[in-house]
Design a protein around this motif. Structure first.
Motif, PDB file in Angstrom:
ATOM      1  N   ASN A 163       6.652 -67.575 -61.786  1.00  0.00           N
ATOM      2  CA  ASN A 163       6.969 -66.719 -61.011  1.00  0.00           C
ATOM      3  C   ASN A 163       6.333 -65.414 -61.191  1.00  0.00           C
ATOM      4  O   ASN A 163       6.182 -64.955 -62.103  1.00  0.00           O
ATOM      5  N   HIS A 164       5.377 -65.009 -60.011  1.00  0.00           N
ATOM      6  CA  HIS A 164       4.628 -63.640 -60.078  1.00  0.00           C
ATOM      7  C   HIS A 164       5.395 -62.370 -60.613  1.00  0.00           C
ATOM      8  O   HIS A 164       4.752 -61.826 -61.359  1.00  0.00           O
ATOM      9  N   LEU A 165       6.523 -62.487 -60.274  1.00  0.00           N
ATOM     10  CA  LEU A 165       7.252 -61.078 -60.525  1.00  0.00           C
ATOM     11  C   LEU A 165       7.520 -61.031 -62.253  1.00  0.00           C
ATOM     12  O   LEU A 165       7.323 -60.123 -62.814  1.00  0.00           O
ATOM     13  N   GLY A 191       5.618 -62.400 -64.057  1.00  0.00           N
ATOM     14  CA  GLY A 191       3.912 -62.159 -64.601  1.00  0.00           C
ATOM     15  C   GLY A 191       3.931 -60.713 -64.835  1.00  0.00           C
ATOM     16  O   GLY A 191       3.269 -60.291 -66.039  1.00  0.00           O
ATOM     17  N   HIS A 192       4.100 -59.970 -63.827  1.00  0.00           N
ATOM     18  CA  HIS A 192       4.157 -58.420 -63.966  1.00  0.00           C
ATOM     19  C   HIS A 192       4.879 -58.008 -65.036  1.00  0.00           C
ATOM     20  O   HIS A 192       4.567 -57.123 -65.841  1.00  0.00           O
ATOM     21  N   ILE A 193       6.081 -58.513 -65.428  1.00  0.00           N
ATOM     22  CA  ILE A 193       6.776 -58.065 -66.620  1.00  0.00           C
ATOM     23  C   ILE A 193       6.058 -58.218 -67.947  1.00  0.00           C
ATOM     24  O   ILE A 193       5.831 -57.575 -68.951  1.00  0.00           O
ATOM     25  N   ALA A 246       8.003 -49.669 -53.004  1.00  0.00           N
ATOM     26  CA  ALA A 246       7.115 -48.520 -53.501  1.00  0.00           C
ATOM     27  C   ALA A 246       5.540 -48.452 -52.873  1.00  0.00           C
ATOM     28  O   ALA A 246       5.011 -47.535 -52.213  1.00  0.00           O
ATOM     29  N   GLY A 247       4.936 -49.429 -53.525  1.00  0.00           N
ATOM     30  CA  GLY A 247       3.541 -49.786 -52.895  1.00  0.00           C
ATOM     31  C   GLY A 247       3.329 -49.655 -51.540  1.00  0.00           C
ATOM     32  O   GLY A 247       2.487 -49.407 -51.006  1.00  0.00           O
ATOM     33  N   GLU A 248       4.125 -50.566 -50.744  1.00  0.00           N
ATOM     34  CA  GLU A 248       4.246 -50.723 -49.347  1.00  0.00           C
ATOM     35  C   GLU A 248       4.229 -49.250 -48.846  1.00  0.00           C
ATOM     36  O   GLU A 248       3.600 -48.925 -47.825  1.00  0.00           O
ATOM     37  N   ALA A 270      -3.587 -48.154 -50.326  1.00  0.00           N
ATOM     38  CA  ALA A 270      -3.708 -46.647 -50.522  1.00  0.00           C
ATOM     39  C   ALA A 270      -3.267 -46.081 -51.840  1.00  0.00           C
ATOM     40  O   ALA A 270      -3.440 -44.849 -51.835  1.00  0.00           O
ATOM     41  N   GLY A 271      -2.534 -46.893 -52.505  1.00  0.00           N
ATOM     42  CA  GLY A 271      -1.706 -46.207 -53.707  1.00  0.00           C
ATOM     43  C   GLY A 271      -2.659 -45.188 -54.431  1.00  0.00           C
ATOM     44  O   GLY A 271      -2.246 -43.952 -54.790  1.00  0.00           O
ATOM     45  N   ALA A 272      -3.737 -45.975 -55.083  1.00  0.00           N
ATOM     46  CA  ALA A 272      -4.631 -45.139 -56.051  1.00  0.00           C
ATOM     47  C   ALA A 272      -5.216 -43.980 -55.179  1.00  0.00           C
ATOM     48  O   ALA A 272      -5.434 -42.965 -55.827  1.00  0.00           O
ATOM     49  N   LYS A 273      -5.465 -44.259 -53.588  1.00  0.00           N
ATOM     50  CA  LYS A 273      -6.250 -43.017 -53.292  1.00  0.00           C
ATOM     51  C   LYS A 273      -5.358 -42.022 -52.899  1.00  0.00           C
ATOM     52  O   LYS A 273      -5.716 -40.612 -53.057  1.00  0.00           O
ATOM     53  N   ILE A 274      -3.947 -42.210 -52.610  1.00  0.00           N
ATOM     54  CA  ILE A 274      -2.789 -40.972 -52.364  1.00  0.00           C
ATOM     55  C   ILE A 274      -2.656 -40.340 -53.857  1.00  0.00           C
ATOM     56  O   ILE A 274      -2.847 -39.260 -53.708  1.00  0.00           O
ATOM     57  N   SER A 275      -2.933 -41.190 -54.814  1.00  0.00           N
ATOM     58  CA  SER A 275      -2.651 -40.427 -56.255  1.00  0.00           C
ATOM     59  C   SER A 275      -3.811 -39.418 -56.492  1.00  0.00           C
ATOM     60  O   SER A 275      -3.735 -38.367 -56.979  1.00  0.00           O
ATOM     61  N   GLU A 276      -4.853 -39.930 -56.101  1.00  0.00           N
ATOM     62  CA  GLU A 276      -6.136 -39.211 -56.323  1.00  0.00           C
ATOM     63  C   GLU A 276      -6.107 -37.629 -55.576  1.00  0.00           C
ATOM     64  O   GLU A 276      -6.503 -36.715 -56.027  1.00  0.00           O
ATOM     65  N   SER A 304       2.429 -49.360 -61.384  1.00  0.00           N
ATOM     66  CA  SER A 304       2.427 -48.876 -62.735  1.00  0.00           C
ATOM     67  C   SER A 304       1.070 -48.436 -63.062  1.00  0.00           C
ATOM     68  O   SER A 304       1.002 -47.720 -64.182  1.00  0.00           O
ATOM     69  N   ALA A 305       0.173 -48.573 -62.363  1.00  0.00           N
ATOM     70  CA  ALA A 305      -1.143 -47.842 -62.549  1.00  0.00           C
ATOM     71  C   ALA A 305      -1.068 -46.398 -62.461  1.00  0.00           C
ATOM     72  O   ALA A 305      -2.037 -45.568 -62.748  1.00  0.00           O
ATOM     73  N   ASN A 306       0.031 -45.883 -61.674  1.00  0.00           N
ATOM     74  CA  ASN A 306      -0.019 -44.651 -61.265  1.00  0.00           C
ATOM     75  C   ASN A 306       0.499 -43.494 -62.490  1.00  0.00           C
ATOM     76  O   ASN A 306       1.290 -43.609 -63.081  1.00  0.00           O
ATOM     77  N   THR A 307      -0.629 -42.571 -62.537  1.00  0.00           N
ATOM     78  CA  THR A 307      -0.539 -41.932 -63.800  1.00  0.00           C
ATOM     79  C   THR A 307       0.773 -41.090 -63.764  1.00  0.00           C
ATOM     80  O   THR A 307       1.344 -40.719 -64.894  1.00  0.00           O
TER      81      THR A 307
END
Ligand code: KG4
Ligand code: ZN
Length: 341
Positions: free
Chosen positions: A113-115, A117-119, A170-172, A187-193, A279-282
């Motif tokens: 299960n991909h989910l 996987g993230h864990i 959240a990512g959506e 856009a997640g990383a771009k918004i964060s930047e 979770s890559a969000n600083t």
């Protein structure tokens, strides 16, 4: 035990090798190969499933070959492959490839299960200072483009979902708000930047469901609030756009951190884990880490950035700790798979 992982649930095509000894120790990353069709989707503002699957068909064998280049096939003990959730065409590319290899090489196949996987990206030792594993009971916050879930892990295979998003993940929300602001997908990383140069106080936003008294989330209202406010602005300058980004990031992080802390306390957990692309969000990592330490003296586990977003190493890791081998003729893709298997 050496496991080949294969991941094709969305727009990435991944293959990786991990080695594990016992389930009370982290697994080691041997190789990790990823091909992405992201630039294709950035042009269209989102993923076109048919195109993603076509690209994956082209690259899956080269990606597997690359990851196996220093490994003898005989050294592989099992193959782990994502069987859901995800895009059906993309999942089929990975599943059919894995089934073929499993049959040809006579290796057991573990559907993952991909989910999870993230864990289990948090159980890979290619991370700073990870000499120990998270301890059970663990609380995982899975925050990706498709999911925002709080998951309680009593054991590797004893799992309870205690909260989830009722609408957008959240990512959506980051991706849809990014689109409103003219940012390319994802856009997640771009918004964060951009948030680094903005001032959240100039663009106040609500904190959806923060005090709902349960562990569920809702982010579609945030998107609507941004939309309604942006509509009233005649000249959306770079400065204002940065303020919007700062406020969106702060609102999302605020709700995620608040509910995760409440859940950690309610279930008296021993470890907290982050997983999924967000979770890559600083700001999320830093705030959650500080608050958990300050309030409950709990450590936060976060995968390295390259293991936060979709990859095959996490699938191989989940395969190792959960090890549910299934006969190949019984394995099917399940685009809507939840935390059941
Ligand atoms: O886990 P993932 O790679 O794919 C899914 O399984 O959905 O997550 C992708 C999501 C996207 O929505 C992307 O905008 C978001 O993760 N993301 C971020 C960051 N990096 C990726 N969101 C906020 N801040 C980031 N730095
Ligand atoms: Zn994912």
């Amino acid at each position: 035990m050496t496991i080949l992982g294969i991941e094709t649930s969305c727009d990435e095509t991944g293959a990786a090798i991990i080695k594990g000894t016992t389930k009370d120790k982290p697994v080691t990353l041997v190789s990790n190969t990823l091909a992405t069709s992201l630039s294709l989707h950035a042009k269209t503002g989102g993923i076109i499933p048919e195109e993603a699957a076509r690209e994956q068909l082209k690259v899956i064998l080269p990606v597997i070959e690359e990851t196996l280049k220093d490994i003898k096939k005989n050294d592989i003990d099992a193959i782990a492959v994502t069987h859901g959730p995800g895009l059906i065409g993309s999942l089929l590319v990975g599943i059919e490839t894995a089934k073929t290899l499993s049959y040809l090489w006579d290796k057991p196949l573990i559907p993952v299960n991909h989910l999870f996987g993230h864990i289990y990206a948090n159980f890979i030792s290619d991370q700073d200072n990870l000499s120990t594993l998270p301890r059970f009971p663990s609380l995982a916050l899975v925050v990706s483009g498709g999911h925002t879930d709080l998951v309680l892990l009593k054991e590797n295979t004893d799992v309870l979902v205690i909260g989830s998003t009722r609408d957008d993940a959240a990512g959506e929300a980051f991706d849809k708000i990014g689109r409103l602001l003219g940012l390319s997908y994802p856009a997640g990383a771009k918004i964060s930047e951009k948030a680094k140069y903005g001032n959240a106080a100039n663009f106040p936003l609500p904190r959806p469901m923060k005090h709902s008294g349960d562990f569920d989330f809702s982010f579609s209202g945030l998107k609507t609030a941004v939309f309604n406010k942006v509509q009233t602005i005649t000249n959306l300058t770079e400065e204002i756009s940065n303020d919007v980004c700062a406020s969106v990031e702060q609102a999302v992080v605020d709700v995620l951190v608040y509910k995760t802390l409440q859940a950690a306390q309610t279930y008296s957990v021993s470890s907290v884990l982050l997983g999924g692309g967000v979770s890559a969000n600083t700001m999320l990592k830093t705030t959650l880490r500080e608050e958990l330490k300050k309030n409950y003296n709990l450590n936060l586990f976060v995968p390295k950035p390259k293991l936060c977003t979709d990859n095959a190493a996490m699938i191989a890791a989940a395969g190792f700790y959960r090890q549910q081998v299934v006969p190949i003729n019984e394995i099917t893709v399940d685009p809507d798979l939840y935390y059941t298997v």
